[in-house]
Motif scaffolding. Sequence first.
Motif, PDB file in Angstrom:
ATOM      1  N   MET A  63       0.781  -1.110  -0.102  1.00  0.00           N
ATOM      2  CA  MET A  63      -0.016  -0.071  -0.084  1.00  0.00           C
ATOM      3  C   MET A  63       0.680   1.325  -0.043  1.00  0.00           C
ATOM      4  SD  MET A  63      -3.443  -1.251   2.101  1.00  0.00           S
ATOM      5  CE  MET A  63      -2.647  -2.211   3.214  1.00  0.00           C
ATOM      6  N   MET A  64       1.994   1.225   0.763  1.00  0.00           N
ATOM      7  CA  MET A  64       2.911   2.397   0.530  1.00  0.00           C
ATOM      8  C   MET A  64       3.531   2.518  -1.029  1.00  0.00           C
ATOM      9  SD  MET A  64       6.042   2.012   3.491  1.00  0.00           S
ATOM     10  CE  MET A  64       5.558   1.671   5.187  1.00  0.00           C
ATOM     11  N   ALA A  65       3.621   1.318  -1.609  1.00  0.00           N
ATOM     12  CA  ALA A  65       4.216   1.547  -3.126  1.00  0.00           C
ATOM     13  C   ALA A  65       2.936   1.925  -3.899  1.00  0.00           C
ATOM     14  CB  ALA A  65       4.489   0.210  -3.653  1.00  0.00           C
ATOM     15  N   GLN A  66       1.652   1.544  -3.674  1.00  0.00           N
ATOM     16  CA  GLN A  66       0.836   2.087  -4.506  1.00  0.00           C
ATOM     17  C   GLN A  66       0.427   3.695  -4.312  1.00  0.00           C
ATOM     18  OE1 GLN A  66      -2.410  -0.590  -2.930  1.00  0.00           O
ATOM     19  NE2 GLN A  66      -2.099  -1.900  -4.838  1.00  0.00           N
ATOM     20  N   SER A  67       0.690   4.235  -3.197  1.00  0.00           N
ATOM     21  CA  SER A  67       0.452   5.578  -2.931  1.00  0.00           C
ATOM     22  C   SER A  67       1.977   6.416  -3.719  1.00  0.00           C
ATOM     23  CB  SER A  67       0.819   6.040  -1.379  1.00  0.00           C
ATOM     24  OG  SER A  67      -0.453   5.860  -0.933  1.00  0.00           O
ATOM     25  N   ALA A  68       2.911   5.882  -3.651  1.00  0.00           N
ATOM     26  CA  ALA A  68       4.021   6.335  -3.932  1.00  0.00           C
ATOM     27  C   ALA A  68       3.957   6.496  -5.400  1.00  0.00           C
ATOM     28  CB  ALA A  68       5.301   5.500  -3.715  1.00  0.00           C
ATOM     29  N   GLN A  69       3.561   5.339  -6.208  1.00  0.00           N
ATOM     30  CA  GLN A  69       3.369   5.303  -7.619  1.00  0.00           C
ATOM     31  C   GLN A  69       2.196   6.465  -8.172  1.00  0.00           C
ATOM     32  OE1 GLN A  69       2.734   1.256  -8.578  1.00  0.00           O
ATOM     33  NE2 GLN A  69       4.761   0.729  -8.189  1.00  0.00           N
ATOM     34  N   ARG A  70       1.375   6.530  -7.200  1.00  0.00           N
ATOM     35  CA  ARG A  70       0.173   7.480  -7.806  1.00  0.00           C
ATOM     36  C   ARG A  70       0.973   8.841  -7.754  1.00  0.00           C
ATOM     37  NH1 ARG A  70      -2.951  10.571  -4.974  1.00  0.00           N
ATOM     38  NH2 ARG A  70      -2.690   9.310  -2.978  1.00  0.00           N
ATOM     39  N   MET A  71       1.800   9.178  -7.261  1.00  0.00           N
ATOM     40  CA  MET A  71       2.617  10.554  -6.786  1.00  0.00           C
ATOM     41  C   MET A  71       3.641  10.608  -7.880  1.00  0.00           C
ATOM     42  SD  MET A  71       2.753  11.207  -2.827  1.00  0.00           S
ATOM     43  CE  MET A  71       1.614  10.484  -1.678  1.00  0.00           C
ATOM     44  N   GLY A  72       4.037   9.539  -8.646  1.00  0.00           N
ATOM     45  CA  GLY A  72       4.988   9.309  -9.731  1.00  0.00           C
ATOM     46  C   GLY A  72       6.102   8.882  -9.363  1.00  0.00           C
ATOM     47  N   PHE A  73       6.206   8.356  -8.216  1.00  0.00           N
ATOM     48  CA  PHE A  73       7.710   7.937  -7.993  1.00  0.00           C
ATOM     49  C   PHE A  73       7.785   6.368  -8.270  1.00  0.00           C
ATOM     50  CE2 PHE A  73       6.683  10.858  -4.080  1.00  0.00           C
ATOM     51  CZ  PHE A  73       7.599  11.754  -4.473  1.00  0.00           C
ATOM     52  N   GLN A  74       8.908   5.983  -8.561  1.00  0.00           N
ATOM     53  CA  GLN A  74       9.198   4.477  -8.606  1.00  0.00           C
ATOM     54  C   GLN A  74       9.540   3.775  -7.403  1.00  0.00           C
ATOM     55  OE1 GLN A  74      11.463   3.086 -12.112  1.00  0.00           O
ATOM     56  NE2 GLN A  74      12.098   5.432 -12.400  1.00  0.00           N
ATOM     57  N   VAL A  75       9.339   2.482  -7.498  1.00  0.00           N
ATOM     58  CA  VAL A  75       9.211   1.937  -6.146  1.00  0.00           C
ATOM     59  C   VAL A  75      10.548   0.599  -5.972  1.00  0.00           C
ATOM     60  CG1 VAL A  75       8.038   0.488  -4.224  1.00  0.00           C
ATOM     61  CG2 VAL A  75       7.206   2.573  -5.319  1.00  0.00           C
ATOM     62  N   ALA A  76      11.256   0.366  -5.075  1.00  0.00           N
ATOM     63  CA  ALA A  76      12.064  -0.890  -5.184  1.00  0.00           C
ATOM     64  C   ALA A  76      11.613  -1.612  -3.906  1.00  0.00           C
ATOM     65  CB  ALA A  76      13.472  -0.648  -5.200  1.00  0.00           C
ATOM     66  N   ILE A  77      11.422  -2.767  -3.742  1.00  0.00           N
ATOM     67  CA  ILE A  77      11.004  -3.751  -2.725  1.00  0.00           C
ATOM     68  C   ILE A  77      12.162  -4.629  -2.316  1.00  0.00           C
ATOM     69  CG2 ILE A  77       9.377  -5.334  -1.946  1.00  0.00           C
ATOM     70  CD1 ILE A  77       8.244  -2.556  -2.079  1.00  0.00           C
ATOM     71  N   LEU A  78      12.519  -4.788  -1.069  1.00  0.00           N
ATOM     72  CA  LEU A  78      13.205  -5.959  -0.574  1.00  0.00           C
ATOM     73  C   LEU A  78      12.587  -6.792   0.383  1.00  0.00           C
ATOM     74  CD1 LEU A  78      17.095  -5.652   0.412  1.00  0.00           C
ATOM     75  CD2 LEU A  78      15.343  -7.002   1.711  1.00  0.00           C
ATOM     76  N   ASP A  79      12.706  -8.005  -0.040  1.00  0.00           N
ATOM     77  CA  ASP A  79      11.893  -9.036   0.827  1.00  0.00           C
ATOM     78  C   ASP A  79      12.375 -10.527   0.417  1.00  0.00           C
ATOM     79  OD1 ASP A  79       8.985  -8.820   2.541  1.00  0.00           O
ATOM     80  OD2 ASP A  79       9.429 -10.880   1.711  1.00  0.00           O
ATOM     81  N   PRO A  80      12.165 -11.397   1.698  1.00  0.00           N
ATOM     82  CA  PRO A  80      12.895 -12.462   1.378  1.00  0.00           C
ATOM     83  C   PRO A  80      11.686 -13.634   0.613  1.00  0.00           C
ATOM     84  CG  PRO A  80      12.315 -12.143   3.637  1.00  0.00           C
ATOM     85  CD  PRO A  80      12.179 -11.017   2.823  1.00  0.00           C
ATOM     86  N   ASP A  81      10.512 -13.348   0.751  1.00  0.00           N
ATOM     87  CA  ASP A  81       9.409 -14.007  -0.087  1.00  0.00           C
ATOM     88  C   ASP A  81       9.348 -13.527  -1.333  1.00  0.00           C
ATOM     89  OD1 ASP A  81       7.298 -15.363  -0.866  1.00  0.00           O
ATOM     90  OD2 ASP A  81       5.884 -14.425   0.665  1.00  0.00           O
ATOM     91  N   GLU A  82       9.732 -14.640  -2.396  1.00  0.00           N
ATOM     92  CA  GLU A  82       9.650 -13.999  -3.685  1.00  0.00           C
ATOM     93  C   GLU A  82       8.179 -13.880  -4.148  1.00  0.00           C
ATOM     94  OE1 GLU A  82      11.417 -17.227  -5.959  1.00  0.00           O
ATOM     95  OE2 GLU A  82       9.959 -18.678  -5.443  1.00  0.00           O
TER      96      GLU A  82
END
Length: 375
Positions: free
Chosen positions: A23-42
């Motif tokens: 949900m952070m990523a969805q808000s960020a993308q709506r504002m025009g930012f790109q998003v990178a995620i780090l997580d152990p679960d593929e």
Amino acid sequence: MTYYNLESGDMIGIVGGGQLGKMMAQSAQRMGFQVAILDPDEDCPARFVAHQFINAEFSDIDALNQLGDISKVVTYEFENIDAQQLEKLSNQFNIPQGSQTVALLQDRLTEKQTLESANVQIVPFMEVKSTEDLNEAIETIGYPFIIKTRFGGYDGKGQLVIQSKEDLDEAKKLITDTPCVVEKYLPLFKEVSITATRDIYDHTVYFPLQENEHRNQILYKTVVPARVDLEEQAIQEVQKIMTKLHFVGTFTVEFFVTEDHQLYVNEIAPRPHNSGHYSIEACDYSQFDTHILAVAGWHLPKKITLLQPAIMMNLLGQDVLNLQEVFSEHPEWYVHIYGKKVNKVNRKMGHITKLSTDLNKDENQFNQLFEGRND
């Protein structure tokens, strides 16, 4: 600490790819930012809404450095990241939330000591490392009490309610495994929380007081606005806490309300929180929107407006199975399914928000519908 004002197209790195990261990523993308995620679960929920994905353990320092290298700012969706590693990263990269708050709050003892030093009202507690400490706590605090592990634990994990000496074997076993704290058990009238966001310019906005109901120590539902007149007092307690802790971004303070309407600070979550999910539809800004604005170095609005009262119901694994066929019959519900690959009983798989003109009526209808959930 040096902060940056991000521009459209800049990359925001998020440590953690669960529903909060999504949900952070969805808000960020709506504002025009790109998003990178780090997580152990593929197959984590946020992977499928990210521009870049790093599949690695949260303790993988090379992967964390990679995330920092490609991101203009780094944030996190949970507080169990290693505080020492986070401190090193904060010295290299732009992490407005910093490491101090995480170091204090991931240990329940230092969290309570910090709250105590902030002069907020908290439940009486004692550190417990041995059977002798436990006996002293019983003499001082009495039955019933709650014993909690100092480290780790969420949604009721790592804590037990001890009603009498017949339950002490469970408490002793917990102590042998890990250091603990003991808290006095208070008869509660309600549980409430305040979600707030502070930006790099030291401006803070507050979401409305949220009324929460837990079952099996997992959040069951949130009703907004809370049906208790304690919002100003709760905000004052949060302001005291902010004099002791460095916050940039969204955070939530949970409170106990006793039967005589006394307010006790329970816990702090230094990131968006389950009880604030209703804000996506019910407020002019969501808790995720304000978090992204804050860490991006953008200005927050002057205040948050509740557009309409709302009820948010968590969807656990059993609810998704039991209610799947009902979702299509209720266009008045805002249904959020997080996209977790494995469905488990009592695992948070999604939530429903309903904007309401009659909170008590809608709450009763939801309670009847969810009666069959496996408590």
